[in-house]
Scaffold this motif. Structure first.
Motif, PDB file in Angstrom:
ATOM      1  N   GLN A   1       0.609   4.204  -2.771  1.00  8.78           N
ATOM      2  CA  GLN A   1       0.473   5.630  -2.448  1.00  8.78           C
ATOM      3  C   GLN A   1       1.584   6.445  -3.099  1.00  8.78           C
ATOM      4  O   GLN A   1       1.345   7.557  -3.599  1.00  8.78           O
ATOM      5  N   TYR A   2       2.782   5.908  -3.097  1.00  8.28           N
ATOM      6  CA  TYR A   2       3.908   6.601  -3.716  1.00  8.28           C
ATOM      7  C   TYR A   2       3.628   6.876  -5.195  1.00  8.28           C
ATOM      8  O   TYR A   2       3.862   7.981  -5.692  1.00  8.28           O
TER       9      TYR A   2
ATOM     10  N   ASP B   1      -4.616   1.775   6.112  1.00 10.07           N
ATOM     11  CA  ASP B   1      -4.969   3.167   5.818  1.00 10.07           C
ATOM     12  C   ASP B   1      -6.479   3.266   5.671  1.00 10.07           C
ATOM     13  O   ASP B   1      -7.041   2.842   4.655  1.00 10.07           O
TER      14      ASP B   1
ATOM     15  N   TRP C   1      -8.567   4.434   2.493  1.00  5.33           N
ATOM     16  CA  TRP C   1      -8.728   3.630   1.287  1.00  5.33           C
ATOM     17  C   TRP C   1     -10.069   2.900   1.334  1.00  5.33           C
ATOM     18  O   TRP C   1     -10.132   1.686   1.529  1.00  5.33           O
TER      19      TRP C   1
ATOM     20  N   ASP D   1       0.817   9.588  -5.615  1.00  5.26           N
ATOM     21  CA  ASP D   1       1.166  10.942  -5.200  1.00  5.26           C
ATOM     22  C   ASP D   1       2.348  11.526  -5.972  1.00  5.26           C
ATOM     23  O   ASP D   1       2.404  12.731  -6.194  1.00  5.26           O
TER      24      ASP D   1
ATOM     25  N   THR E   1      -5.743  -3.127   2.323  1.00  7.31           N
ATOM     26  CA  THR E   1      -5.760  -1.670   2.526  1.00  7.31           C
ATOM     27  C   THR E   1      -6.034  -1.303   3.986  1.00  7.31           C
ATOM     28  O   THR E   1      -6.264  -0.137   4.290  1.00  7.31           O
TER      29      THR E   1
ATOM     30  N   ARG F   1      -3.286   9.833  -9.026  1.00  8.00           N
ATOM     31  CA  ARG F   1      -4.434   9.728  -8.126  1.00  8.00           C
ATOM     32  C   ARG F   1      -5.741  10.108  -8.827  1.00  8.00           C
ATOM     33  O   ARG F   1      -6.767   9.437  -8.658  1.00  8.00           O
TER      34      ARG F   1
ATOM     35  N   LEU G   1       0.832  -1.203   0.000  1.00  3.64           N
ATOM     36  CA  LEU G   1       0.000   0.000   0.000  1.00  3.64           C
ATOM     37  C   LEU G   1       0.869   1.256   0.000  1.00  3.64           C
ATOM     38  O   LEU G   1       0.541   2.244  -0.676  1.00  3.64           O
ATOM     39  N   ARG G   2       1.990   1.239   0.727  1.00  2.00           N
ATOM     40  CA  ARG G   2       2.892   2.397   0.709  1.00  2.00           C
ATOM     41  C   ARG G   2       3.373   2.683  -0.707  1.00  2.00           C
ATOM     42  O   ARG G   2       3.407   3.836  -1.154  1.00  2.00           O
TER      43      ARG G   2
END
Length: 321
Positions: free
Chosen positions: A170-171, A209, A212, A174, A206, A179, A166-167
């Motif tokens: 997100q990377y 976080d 999500w 972003d 997920t 996104r 998940l990290r």
């Protein structure tokens, strides 16, 4: 005069003609072939459909293990496609099956990457490559929409846990501006909401976080999935596909998306399995070619060898419109 070709005719015509000519060859009614149908093979078949339609009211051709185009990336057992992502989109595919994990070398360059894998075999592509191809497609065809399963492949000697996966997701969202490319609400959108976007089906954890709040692969309230990929033989698999089509046929008002994998991994190479499974799939769809019904998402191996099925799936969206 209506033409009534046999299967050999259709197999010969399937890869050689566009949507309008194939419609005539298949004997589709005039109501099934509006002006929008002329662009079936140009990658813009969704453009002529009403914004008000839910995606669950469509028939959406897709691919299984969408990026596995080279048998040297593993073996022929992991070779499921000949068309790359861009060509799939241009030919009408609107569901992609993307399976990711980290690369073995976790150096400075790759520590944030997600590579496309089939089991433990890297496929020579990355999540960024796939999303760049999708974004470029939307620039050319902004009224189309995609559904994408993103799976944590979690295989081989270098698996990745849910928090780290998940990290890295997100990377990408972003740091590379992806996104806004995604539809991430926990419901199936209407086509007007989904145009120019990827509707995400998250096949990864997920829970780390809470923001999500997305659709998750296998959610029984949102989808009904047939993915029997081994232990039944190709005849049994073909029956499973037909049974799932029947379930969709009988449940036309269901809020769920019916997802019906035609792919099979048992016994023979994927190409040989597809050659056994797809003829009865064609027979089923051809027999119902003039019925105003929808069948959900239909992921396939090697649609380039079975364009007759691909065209029949797209055609379902125009019957009676």
């Amino acid at each position: 005069m209506t033409v009534n070709p046999n299967r050999r005719d259709i197999l010969r015509w399937g890869g050689a003609v566009g949507g309008g000519a194939l419609s005539a060859a298949l004997g589709l009614t005039a109501a099934a072939t509006p002006a929008a149908a002329a662009s079936w093979n140009s990658g813009t078949w969704m453009a002529g459909l009403p914004d008000s339609l839910s995606l669950t009211q469509l028939t959406i051709p897709g691919t299984h293990d969408s990026c596995c185009v080279d048998p040297t990336n593993g073996t022929e057992w992991s070779h499921t496609q000949n068309w790359g992502v861009t060509q799939q989109l241009q030919r009408g595919i609107r569901f992609l099956d993307i399976r990711l994990q980290r690369f073995p070398l976790n150096d400075r360059e790759t520590k944030n990457w997600l590579g496309v894998f089939h089991d433990r075999f890297p496929q020579g592509s990355t999540l960024r490559t796939v999303l760049d191809e999708c974004r470029a497609f939307f620039k050319q065809s902004p009224r189309e929409a995609l559904v994408m399963r993103i799976k944590n492949e979690n295989a081989g000697s270098n698996p990745i846990n849910g928090v780290e996966f998940l990290r890295r997701m997100q990377y990408h969202l972003d740091n590379f501006g992806y996104r806004n490319l995604f539809w991430t609400a926990p419901r199936w959108p209407r086509l007007g909401e989904a145009r120019g976007k990827i509707v995400l089906l998250a096949d990864f954890d997920t829970s780390s976080d809470s923001s999500w709040d997305v659709m998750h692969w296998g959610d029984s309230g949102l989808m009904n999935i047939q993915d029997q990929y081994q232990d039944v033989g190709t005849d049994g698999k073909a029956r499973a596909v037909v049974n799932q089509f029947d379930q969709a046929w009988w449940n036309q008002n269901s809020p769920k998306m019916y997802i019906n994998f035609t792919s099979y991994a048992g016994g023979k190479w994927p190409k040989l399995n597809a050659d056994s499974i797809m003829p009865p799939v064609f027979d089923y769809l051809y027999a119902r070619r003039n019925e105003a019904v929808h069948f959900g998402i239909v992921p396939m191996d090697f649609p380039d060898f079975h364009t007759n099925v691909l065209d029949l799936l797209v055609a379902k969206n125009f019957i009676g419109r």
